[in-house]
Write a protein that holds these residues in place. Structure first.
Motif, PDB file in Angstrom:
ATOM      1  N   VAL A  58       0.784  -1.235   0.063  1.00 53.72           N
ATOM      2  CA  VAL A  58       0.174   0.138   0.087  1.00 53.72           C
ATOM      3  C   VAL A  58       0.835   1.265   0.077  1.00 53.72           C
ATOM      4  CG1 VAL A  58      -2.114  -1.033   1.064  1.00 53.72           C
ATOM      5  CG2 VAL A  58      -0.169  -0.030   2.538  1.00 53.72           C
ATOM      6  N   ASP A  59       2.145   1.034  -0.302  1.00 57.03           N
ATOM      7  CA  ASP A  59       3.121   2.183  -0.334  1.00 57.03           C
ATOM      8  C   ASP A  59       3.024   3.013   0.845  1.00 57.03           C
ATOM      9  OD1 ASP A  59       3.719   1.766  -3.082  1.00 57.03           O
ATOM     10  OD2 ASP A  59       2.295   3.028  -3.740  1.00 57.03           O
ATOM     11  N   ARG A 157     -12.804  -2.547  -2.618  1.00 57.87           N
ATOM     12  CA  ARG A 157     -13.292  -1.698  -3.717  1.00 57.87           C
ATOM     13  C   ARG A 157     -14.231  -0.652  -3.021  1.00 57.87           C
ATOM     14  NH1 ARG A 157     -13.628  -2.720  -9.121  1.00 57.87           N
ATOM     15  NH2 ARG A 157     -15.218  -1.639 -10.278  1.00 57.87           N
ATOM     16  N   TYR A 158     -15.082  -1.284  -2.030  1.00 58.68           N
ATOM     17  CA  TYR A 158     -16.233  -0.543  -1.811  1.00 58.68           C
ATOM     18  C   TYR A 158     -16.274   0.080  -0.365  1.00 58.68           C
ATOM     19  CZ  TYR A 158     -18.500  -2.583  -6.060  1.00 58.68           C
ATOM     20  OH  TYR A 158     -18.607  -3.014  -7.225  1.00 58.68           O
ATOM     21  N   GLY A 159     -15.106  -0.135   0.316  1.00 59.02           N
ATOM     22  CA  GLY A 159     -15.129   0.485   1.866  1.00 59.02           C
ATOM     23  C   GLY A 159     -14.057   1.290   2.116  1.00 59.02           C
ATOM     24  N   VAL A 160     -13.098   1.496   1.028  1.00 59.36           N
ATOM     25  CA  VAL A 160     -12.022   2.339   1.253  1.00 59.36           C
ATOM     26  C   VAL A 160     -11.980   3.636   0.950  1.00 59.36           C
ATOM     27  CG1 VAL A 160      -9.459   2.780   1.025  1.00 59.36           C
ATOM     28  CG2 VAL A 160     -10.444   0.495   1.523  1.00 59.36           C
ATOM     29  N   GLY A 171      -5.522  -3.573  -3.601  1.00 58.35           N
ATOM     30  CA  GLY A 171      -6.505  -4.376  -4.617  1.00 58.35           C
ATOM     31  C   GLY A 171      -5.730  -4.988  -5.744  1.00 58.35           C
ATOM     32  N   GLU A 172      -4.775  -4.144  -6.298  1.00 64.63           N
ATOM     33  CA  GLU A 172      -3.911  -4.765  -7.339  1.00 64.63           C
ATOM     34  C   GLU A 172      -3.123  -5.933  -6.860  1.00 64.63           C
ATOM     35  OE1 GLU A 172      -1.555  -1.583  -8.711  1.00 64.63           O
ATOM     36  OE2 GLU A 172      -3.139  -0.104  -8.743  1.00 64.63           O
ATOM     37  N   SER A 173      -2.816  -6.067  -5.772  1.00 58.66           N
ATOM     38  CA  SER A 173      -1.891  -7.287  -5.349  1.00 58.66           C
ATOM     39  C   SER A 173      -2.878  -8.490  -5.284  1.00 58.66           C
ATOM     40  CB  SER A 173      -1.337  -6.883  -4.061  1.00 58.66           C
ATOM     41  OG  SER A 173      -0.483  -6.012  -4.202  1.00 58.66           O
ATOM     42  N   PHE A 174      -4.123  -8.259  -4.999  1.00 55.21           N
ATOM     43  CA  PHE A 174      -5.015  -9.207  -5.027  1.00 55.21           C
ATOM     44  C   PHE A 174      -5.573  -9.625  -6.261  1.00 55.21           C
ATOM     45  CE2 PHE A 174      -6.530  -7.610  -0.423  1.00 55.21           C
ATOM     46  CZ  PHE A 174      -5.546  -8.272   0.104  1.00 55.21           C
ATOM     47  N   ALA A 175      -5.748  -8.536  -7.160  1.00 55.91           N
ATOM     48  CA  ALA A 175      -6.189  -8.739  -8.471  1.00 55.91           C
ATOM     49  C   ALA A 175      -5.321  -9.691  -9.505  1.00 55.91           C
ATOM     50  CB  ALA A 175      -6.519  -7.796  -9.179  1.00 55.91           C
ATOM     51  N   ARG A 176      -4.105  -9.722  -9.211  1.00 56.96           N
ATOM     52  CA  ARG A 176      -3.155 -10.603  -9.952  1.00 56.96           C
ATOM     53  C   ARG A 176      -3.497 -12.117  -9.810  1.00 56.96           C
ATOM     54  NH1 ARG A 176       1.530 -12.291  -6.879  1.00 56.96           N
ATOM     55  NH2 ARG A 176       1.220 -11.738  -4.837  1.00 56.96           N
ATOM     56  N   PHE A 177      -4.087 -12.357  -8.366  1.00 57.52           N
ATOM     57  CA  PHE A 177      -4.682 -13.804  -8.718  1.00 57.52           C
ATOM     58  C   PHE A 177      -5.775 -14.271  -9.219  1.00 57.52           C
ATOM     59  CE2 PHE A 177      -1.864 -13.101  -4.887  1.00 57.52           C
ATOM     60  CZ  PHE A 177      -1.019 -14.348  -4.684  1.00 57.52           C
ATOM     61  N   HIS A 178      -6.439 -13.161  -9.827  1.00 58.27           N
ATOM     62  CA  HIS A 178      -7.669 -13.531 -10.653  1.00 58.27           C
ATOM     63  C   HIS A 178      -7.460 -14.276 -11.744  1.00 58.27           C
ATOM     64  CE1 HIS A 178      -9.970  -9.746  -8.476  1.00 58.27           C
ATOM     65  NE2 HIS A 178      -9.534 -10.673  -7.620  1.00 58.27           N
ATOM     66  N   ASP A 179      -6.234 -14.092 -12.089  1.00 58.36           N
ATOM     67  CA  ASP A 179      -5.912 -14.637 -13.530  1.00 58.36           C
ATOM     68  C   ASP A 179      -5.035 -15.818 -13.373  1.00 58.36           C
ATOM     69  OD1 ASP A 179      -7.168 -12.687 -15.347  1.00 58.36           O
ATOM     70  OD2 ASP A 179      -5.607 -11.435 -14.774  1.00 58.36           O
ATOM     71  N   HIS A 180      -4.959 -16.441 -12.040  1.00 56.10           N
ATOM     72  CA  HIS A 180      -4.195 -17.580 -11.818  1.00 56.10           C
ATOM     73  C   HIS A 180      -4.825 -18.908 -12.618  1.00 56.10           C
ATOM     74  CE1 HIS A 180      -2.119 -20.780  -9.665  1.00 56.10           C
ATOM     75  NE2 HIS A 180      -1.212 -19.952  -9.043  1.00 56.10           N
ATOM     76  N   PRO A 181      -3.945 -19.606 -12.968  1.00 48.50           N
ATOM     77  CA  PRO A 181      -4.507 -20.891 -13.679  1.00 48.50           C
ATOM     78  C   PRO A 181      -5.333 -21.944 -12.845  1.00 48.50           C
ATOM     79  CG  PRO A 181      -2.165 -21.141 -13.526  1.00 48.50           C
ATOM     80  CD  PRO A 181      -2.517 -19.585 -13.141  1.00 48.50           C
ATOM     81  N   ARG A 182      -5.030 -21.709 -11.502  1.00 49.96           N
ATOM     82  CA  ARG A 182      -5.824 -22.642 -10.685  1.00 49.96           C
ATOM     83  C   ARG A 182      -7.112 -21.921 -10.266  1.00 49.96           C
ATOM     84  NH1 ARG A 182      -3.079 -24.240  -6.574  1.00 49.96           N
ATOM     85  NH2 ARG A 182      -0.983 -23.680  -7.212  1.00 49.96           N
ATOM     86  N   LEU A 183      -7.536 -20.900 -10.671  1.00 55.02           N
ATOM     87  CA  LEU A 183      -8.639 -19.976  -9.980  1.00 55.02           C
ATOM     88  C   LEU A 183      -9.764 -19.892 -10.987  1.00 55.02           C
ATOM     89  CD1 LEU A 183      -8.693 -17.475  -7.350  1.00 55.02           C
ATOM     90  CD2 LEU A 183      -9.662 -16.664  -9.648  1.00 55.02           C
TER      91      LEU A 183
END
Length: 511
Positions: A58-59, A157-160, A171-183
Motif C-alpha cells: 500500500v506504499d 473496492r467499496y469500503g476504502v 487491490g492490485e496485489s489481490f487482483a493478480r490472482f484473478h488470472d491464476h491458472p488454478r482459479l
C-alpha cells in the motif's frame, strides 16, 4: 537515513518478512502483533536498504527525509514506539546475513502425493483474497472464487475512502490472482439465491465463507429510521459507487451533518463530505457522488463520541488525516471541560495530544452553521438520545456536560460499527454477529470454514485478515490430510447442474 511507516499501513507484515535487520515491529508472533494501529520501523536499527518499501502493498513506507506536510509526524511516531525498548539490531550479524536464523519451522505437513483439493471461497474482499493467496501459493488446490457483486474487491473496492489511493492499491496485489491458472472467478453469483450452500458443498471438498460484516449496528434510539438518517455503510458505499446503493441515496442539502461515532469510518465520512471536490476528482470516487459534492450545501460535520478524546475509536493516522488539511477547520467543542483537560494532559503522540493545537469553540447548536469555510466539530462525552423530526431528520438530541441539547441537523450518519448477518444453512451467534467456529472450522459442518469479520467480528484492518486466513487455511489443510473432509459425490446431478450454472455465470468485471 531511516525509513518510516506512515498512515496507509495495512498491517499485513509483508515488510517484516523482507527486512534484513529485523527492525520492523510488532512482528507476527510477538505479543503486540495485531493490536497496534500500525507497524513501526526502528530508526536506530534501520539500514536504509528500502526492501520494506518495495514489499509494502500500500506504499506506506517512505524515507524519513522524504516525508512532507502531515507525513512528517510519522518519523516521530515510529521512533516513539521504540523509546522504551532496547535496540533490536545488536543481535544482527553485519554480513552476509543479517538475521540470526533459527531452525526451519514447517507449519503444515502436506504429503507429496496429496491429491489437489477443490475449494470454494465465497467473498472477494481482503479476507477472501488472503485465503485465495494462501491456497494458491502454498497448496496445489483448485479454487473457485465467488462474489455476489459484479465486480471483485469487497471492502477494498467499496469500503476504502477514495482519497486513500495508496490503501486501495492493495487491490492490485489481490487482483493478480484473478488470472491464476488454478482459479475460476465467478462474479454476480449469490449463495442462497443462485446456488445453495448444499450445492456448493457437493461441488467442492471445502467451502470458505469470507462474507464480512455488512449489517450496520443500530443506535437504539427513537427516530433513527427517519428519512435523512443513514448508516455509514450506506454513505461509504454511495461515494464508492456500490451497485446496490442509488446515486441519490445521500442528500447533501443540509448545512449541518451529525455523524455518531468517532472511529475510522466516521472520520472517513467527515473527511469526504467536507473535502474540496477538486481534490477528489481523478480518484476512485463515484461520478454521481462527486457531482453531488460539488453542489453540496454541507458546511459543518459534528463528530459525536460517547467517550473522551483519549479513548476515541479512530487510529492516530486517521485522526491526522482529518485535522491536518487545508481549507477545513477542525475545532473541539469547548463545552466539555473534561475533554479539554484530557487533551492538555496527554502526551504529544497520544490521540488526545494530537488535538492540542486545535481551536476550542463554543457552538450554538440551534443556529445553522456559518457560511463560508467548512469545519468539523469534535464533540466528546456525548451520546444520542433521540433523532428529532416528523417526516425526516431535523436534529438530534444528545447528552452533554450541561445536560441534553438538541443539535439542529438535516442529515444523521450512524457510524457505530457493523456486524455479520445470518447465512443460509450456517449456524449464527446473534450476540456477536459471527458464525460459531473453532480456528475457522464451522461448528457442526465438516468441510465448511469461515474467515475475516464473519469469523472474528468487525475488528481489525485489511492486514489482520492475513493471519486470520492463515489459521483458517491451516485448519482446512489439517482436516484434509487427516481425512476429515466429507466425501463428495462428484457424479451427482447436483454437481453437474451447479458446475454448468457457475460456468455460464459471466465474469463481468475482474477488477
Amino acid at each position: 537515513m531511516a525509513f518510516a511507516i506512515t498512515q496507509n499501513c495495512c498491517g499485513d507484515a509483508s515488510c517484516v518478512a523482507v527486512c534484513p535487520v529485523n527492525c520492523i515491529h510488532p512482528a507476527p508472533g510477538e505479543p503486540d502483533f495485531g493490536t497496534t494501529e500500525m507497524l513501526h520501523v526502528d530508526p536506530r536499527a534501520c539500514i536504509d536498504c528500502g526492501a520494506c518499501a518495495d514489499a509494502c502493498p500500500v506504499d506506506a513506507i517512505l524515507p524519513v527525509d522524504a516525508l512532507t506536510g502531515p507525513l512528517k509526524t510519522y518519523a516521530r511516531l515510529n521512533a516513539d514506539y521504540y523509546a522504551d525498548r532496547d535496540p533490536i539490531a545488536e543481535a544482527a550479524d553485519p554480513a552476509p546475513n543479517f538475521h540470526a536464523w533459527g531452525p526451519p519451522v514447517f507449519a503444515r505437513a502436506i504429503p507429496a502425493d496429496f491429491a489437489p483439493l477443490d475449494v470454494a471461497v465465497v467473498g472477494s474482499g481482503p479476507a477472501g483474497m488472503y485465503t485465495v493467496q494462501d491456497l494458491l501459493l502454498h497448496t496445489n488446490a483448485r479454487v473457485t472464487l465467488i462474489d455476489r457483486l459484479p465486480a471483485a474487491g469487497g471492502l477494498v473496492r467499496y469500503g476504502v475512502a477514495p482519497d486513500h489511493p495508496a490503501t486501495r492499491k492493495i487491490g492490485e496485489s489481490f487482483a493478480r490472482f484473478h488470472d491464476h491458472p488454478r482459479l475460476r472467478l465467478r462474479l454476480g453469483v449469490e449463495v442462497g439465491r443462485d446456488v445453495t450452500p448444499e450445492e456448493l458443498a457437493a461441488r467442492h471438498d471445502a467451502v470458505v465463507y469470507a462474507v464480512g460484516a455488512p449489517s450496520p449496528r443500530a443506535l437504539g434510539v427513537p427516530g433513527e429510521d427517519l428519512p435523512g438518517s443513514l448508516a455509514a455503510t450506506t454513505v461509504v458505499a454511495w461515494y464508492n459507487g456500490h451497485p446496490e446503493v442509488p446515486a441519490d441515496a445521500v442528500d447533501l442539502s443540509a448545512g449541518r451533518v451529525v455523524v455518531v461515532g468517532n472511529g475510522n469510518v466516521a472520520l472517513d465520512v467527515a473527511r469526504v463530505l467536507t473535502a474540496d471536490p477538486a481534490a477528489l476528482a481523478g480518484t476512485a470516487i463515484a461520478p454521481h457522488a462527486l457531482a453531488r459534492l460539488r453542489a453540496s450545501e454541507v458546511r459543518e460535520i459534528v463528530l459525536l463520541g460517547r467517550r473522551g478524546p483519549e479513548a476515541a475509536a479512530c487510529t492516530r493516522s486517521e485522526l491526522l488525516a482529518l485535522i491536518e488539511r487545508d481549507g477545513v477547520e477542525v475545532v473541539v467543542d469547548a463545552e466539555d471541560h473534561r475533554a479539554l483537560r484530557a487533551i492538555d494532559a496527554a502526551a504529544p503522540a497520544d490521540k488526545a495530544g494530537l488535538l492540542r493545537g486545535l481551536t476550542r469553540r463554543a457552538v450554538d447548536w440551534s443556529a445553522p452553521p456559518a457560511p463560508g469555510k467548512r469545519r468539523v466539530v469534535l464533540r466528546f462525552h456525548s451520546e444520542p438520545v433521540e433523532v428529532v423530526g416528523d417526516d425526516r431528520v431535523r436534529g438530534l438530541r444528545a447528552t452533554g456536560p450541561s445536560g441534553e441539547v438538541e443539535i439542529a441537523a438535516g442529515l444523521l450518519v450512524r457510524a457505530v460499527g457493523q456486524r455479520g448477518k445470518p447465512l443460509l444453512g450456517l449456524p449464527f451467534d446473534e450476540r456477536t454477529g459471527t458464525v460459531p467456529h473453532s480456528a475457522g472450522r464451522v461448528r457442526g459442518l465438516p468441510g465448511t470454514y469461515v474467515v475475516g469479520w464473519i469469523k472474528r467480528g468487525a475488528s481489525g484492518g485489511i492486514g489482520a485478515n492475513r493471519a486470520c486466513a492463515r489459521e483458517t487455511v491451516g485448519s482446512l489443510i489439517a482436516d484434509a490430510v487427516a481425512g476429515g473432509l466429507p466425501a463428495r459425490n462428484r457424479r451427482s446431478a447436483g454437481f453437474t447442474a451447479l458446475a454448468s450454472r457457475l460456468l455460464r455465470t459471466p465474469a463481468r468485471s475482474r477488477r
